[in-house]
Design a protein around this motif. Structure first.
Motif: not given
Length: 249
Positions: A57-79
């Motif tokens: 399992e690969v888990i992406a984590v980000s710390c910051g503003v609500a817009q960081s969800q976009e970055t996390l969605r990109t990470a999930m699109a990668i894998g």
């Protein structure tokens, strides 16, 4: 094996940022934001470990503003399989991020944490090392090759004199360098799939972490403009200027 990959939302590397008129920081209003390039390499490496059957399992984590969800969605699109956002509008400095990541690690219990070696906005190159210190885990920085097997991670890193190979007992921290891999192109189908993957949201208060800044920015200014060069007639004139004007010889 579970792999945790922290990712950061930064100003896109193609954007030329400008200093605010009051010199309090950089003006990032209405500019394009994207995933930190080194973190993208980290997500790609974690995804490759999963594709090899090393990671479950690969888990992406980000710390910051609500817009960081976009970055996390990109990470999930990668894998990445799922994501965790620690949402806050506070200014997050490397130590605060490391403490938040330690809390997430305590909750998720991964065997490997892969981070980008630094973020291109502050170039601090501190979070991975601080996280390793807080957890008491072995670390390998500036990784150009990572192999995981039999409860160990063998990491090749670039140093001034050539290459250095380290063997780490898992759990461990690894920070990625540019030559580790080339991130894959994110396809539209994977972007659509990423929208359906789970994304959990927490706050620093939920994790019991104080993220108050320890450092204060006094002033931010642009570097001085480079002076125009001059042409010299011959080598003798060049040596004269280096000796008498530049005073470097």
């Amino acid at each position: 094996m579970k792999v945790l990959v922290p990712v950061k939302r930064v100003v896109d590397y193609n954007v030329k940022v400008r200093v605010k008129s009051d010199q309090s920081g950089m003006d990032i209003a209405n500019v394009k934001m994207s995933m930190n390039p080194f973190d993208e390499i980290a997500v790609e490496e974690a995804t490759r470990l999963k594709e090899k059957g090393v990671a479950a399992e690969v888990i992406a984590v980000s710390c910051g503003v609500a817009q960081s969800q976009e970055t996390l969605r990109t990470a999930m699109a990668i894998g990445a399989d799922r994501a965790v956002l620690v949402q806050t509008d506070a200014e997050l400095q490397p130590l605060a991020v490391a403490k938040l990541l330690r809390a997430v690690v305590d909750k998720e219990q991964p065997q490997l944490v892969i981070l980008g070696k630094q973020a291109i906005d502050d170039d601090a190159n501190q979070t991975g090392q601080m996280l390793a210190a807080l957890l008491g885990w072995p670390q390998a920085t500036f990784a150009s090759k990572v192999e995981v097997a039999d409860g160990r991670a063998v990491v090749t890193r670039e140093i001034d004199g050539g290459l250095e190979t380290l063997s780490l007992t898992l759990p461990a921290i690894v920070t990625t360098d540019l030559r580790l891999n080339e991130p894959r192109y994110v396809t539209l189908p994977n972007i659509m799939k990423a929208k359906k993957k789970p994304l959990d949201t927490h706050t620093p208060e939920d994790l019991g972490v104080d993220v108050a800044p320890r450092l204060k920015t006094l002033k931010v200014s642009e570097p001085p403009a480079r002076k125009a060069g001059v042409k010299v007639a011959d080598v003798a004139a060049l040596v004269d200027k280096l000796k008498n004007e530049a005073k470097v010889v």
